[in-house]
Design a protein around this motif. Structure first.
Motif, PDB file in Angstrom:
ATOM      1  N   LEU A 210      39.287  63.765  58.419  1.00 32.10           N
ATOM      2  CA  LEU A 210      38.379  63.022  59.283  1.00 32.10           C
ATOM      3  C   LEU A 210      39.129  62.314  60.406  1.00 32.10           C
TER       4      LEU A 210
ATOM      5  N   ASP B 271      34.793  60.856  64.057  1.00 33.03           N
ATOM      6  CA  ASP B 271      33.844  61.529  63.174  1.00 33.03           C
ATOM      7  C   ASP B 271      32.893  60.556  62.486  1.00 33.03           C
TER       8      ASP B 271
ATOM      9  N   VAL C 275      31.665  65.809  58.941  1.00 31.75           N
ATOM     10  CA  VAL C 275      32.691  66.497  58.148  1.00 31.75           C
ATOM     11  C   VAL C 275      32.927  67.864  58.785  1.00 31.75           C
TER      12      VAL C 275
END
Length: 358
Positions: free
Chosen positions: A188, A192, A205
């Motif tokens: 990540l 994100d 994800v």
């Protein structure tokens, strides 16, 4: 009755030598790799299939399209008899896939060059039986997981290296709250985290595991189960100990203590998170010492979501499973959940019956 003259319009080819056969064999394998890449399979999956094919080719000593069922009998019945079940299954599947490619793309060409008719040597008689099932992971109870993270949280006040300990705590807590895989968590970026999406915010994800070895499968995971609070605390109070530029493109959500050449933080490795979780369990949940893994936390998350009333389809979306049957293997009910559901159903049936009686 008159006889008609039929002309074969296919190109007539002269007999080929060993060098041309070897060159053609190389081209065919390269075409197989390209076709599997075009289908979207991950490079690691394609590479694994090629290794399996090379192993069989080395044993056979000649092009794979010459392999016959009786030779497959010997290979899987003797040469590979003591190999692990997973190896036998994977090798057989690689062969079947390769022969399907040969039959679709090169069957006529191979027949013209060699006179052989391509036919898969793996049939219903010699096909290795069995399938690889995910190992059953019964997760700890909610009380045990709370004991683990409570002890870990208290440790932050006295630990020698606050930032790495807090990072490991936050990453593992996130896995337990929204069921991320360890590689998904470590991959990540700060960008994100989409605070503005949904009711609680969401995680983008990007490195979700694809089914059957396909490429990464992206998904959006809502920050339920207090995951949003965990992330806000980490980003606002801890992340700055690793880096001072929140806006840098590609800045990892969970940085490493090590830095890149330009001084920016690297991304944490999955083994570092696995090791931190094992050590934390040994200190704060000794009954699970040596058995606590990120995947156990993923099973715990699925089970808790189910116990909380979330339906399987929603849990499937959170975990990123392609098949609902996979999600069902992740759900483990504790205590009297099944019995309570049965009693509730009986009570509803009795009430309906009572309403029908005069």
């Amino acid at each position: 009755m008159a006889l008609g003259v039929v002309r074969d319009l296919r190109e007539a080819r002269a007999p080929v030598g060993p060098e041309e056969i070897a060159e053609f064999e190389t081209d065919v394998l390269a075409g197989f790799v390209l076709a599997r890449a075009a289908a979207g399979l991950a490079d690691s999956t394609i590479s694994s299939d090629v290794v399996h094919l090379e192993q069989v080719r080395t044993w056979l000593g000649r092009p794979l399209w010459e392999m016959e069922p009786r030779e497959a009998d010997v290979y899987f019945g003797k040469a590979l008899r003591d190999a692990a079940k997973g190896t036998r299954l994977a090798r057989a599947q690689a062969l079947r896939t390769f022969f399907a490619f040969l039959e679709l793309r090169h069957k006529v060409e191979i027949h013209q060059m060699t006179g052989r008719i391509v036919e898969c040597p793996i049939d219903e008689m010699n096909r290795p039986r069995g399938q690889r099932e995910a190992r059953l992971r019964i997760p700890p109870s909610a009380e045990q997981v709370e004991q683990l993270f409570s002890g870990w949280r208290d440790e932050l006040a006295t630990c020698r290296k606050f930032a790495p300990t807090a990072r490991n705590y936050a990453a593992c807590r996130l896995m337990a709250e929204v069921g991320l895989r360890v590689n998904e968590a470590r991959s990540l970026d700060l960008a994100d985290v989409k605070w503005e999406l949904g009711r609680f915010g969401k995680l983008h994800v990007r490195q979700g595991k694809g089914s059957r070895g396909s490429g990464p499968r992206e998904r959006m995971v809502p920050l339920i189960n207090d995951a949003g609070r965990t992330l806000r605390w980490f980003i606002e109070d801890v992340w700055g100990h690793f880096d001072d530029d929140h806006t840098r493109p590609g800045a990892p959500l969970f940085p490493s203590e090590r830095t890149n050449a330009d001084g920016t933080s690297r991304r944490i490795g999955d083994e570092a998170l696995r090791s931190a979780l094992v050590k934390a369990a040994e200190r704060h949940l000794p009954d699970w010492g040596g058995r606590m893994t990120p995947h156990v936390l993923r099973h715990f998350c699925a089970s808790q979501l189910y116990l909380g009333g979330m339906d399987l389809i929603a849990i499937q979306q959170v975990l990123g499973h392609s098949w609902i049957a996979t999600t069902m293997k992740y759900v483990h009910v504790h205590r009297t959940h099944v019995e309570d559901a049965w009693i509730a159903a009986q009570q509803r049936a009795a009430e309906r019956l009572k309403g029908l009686m005069p």
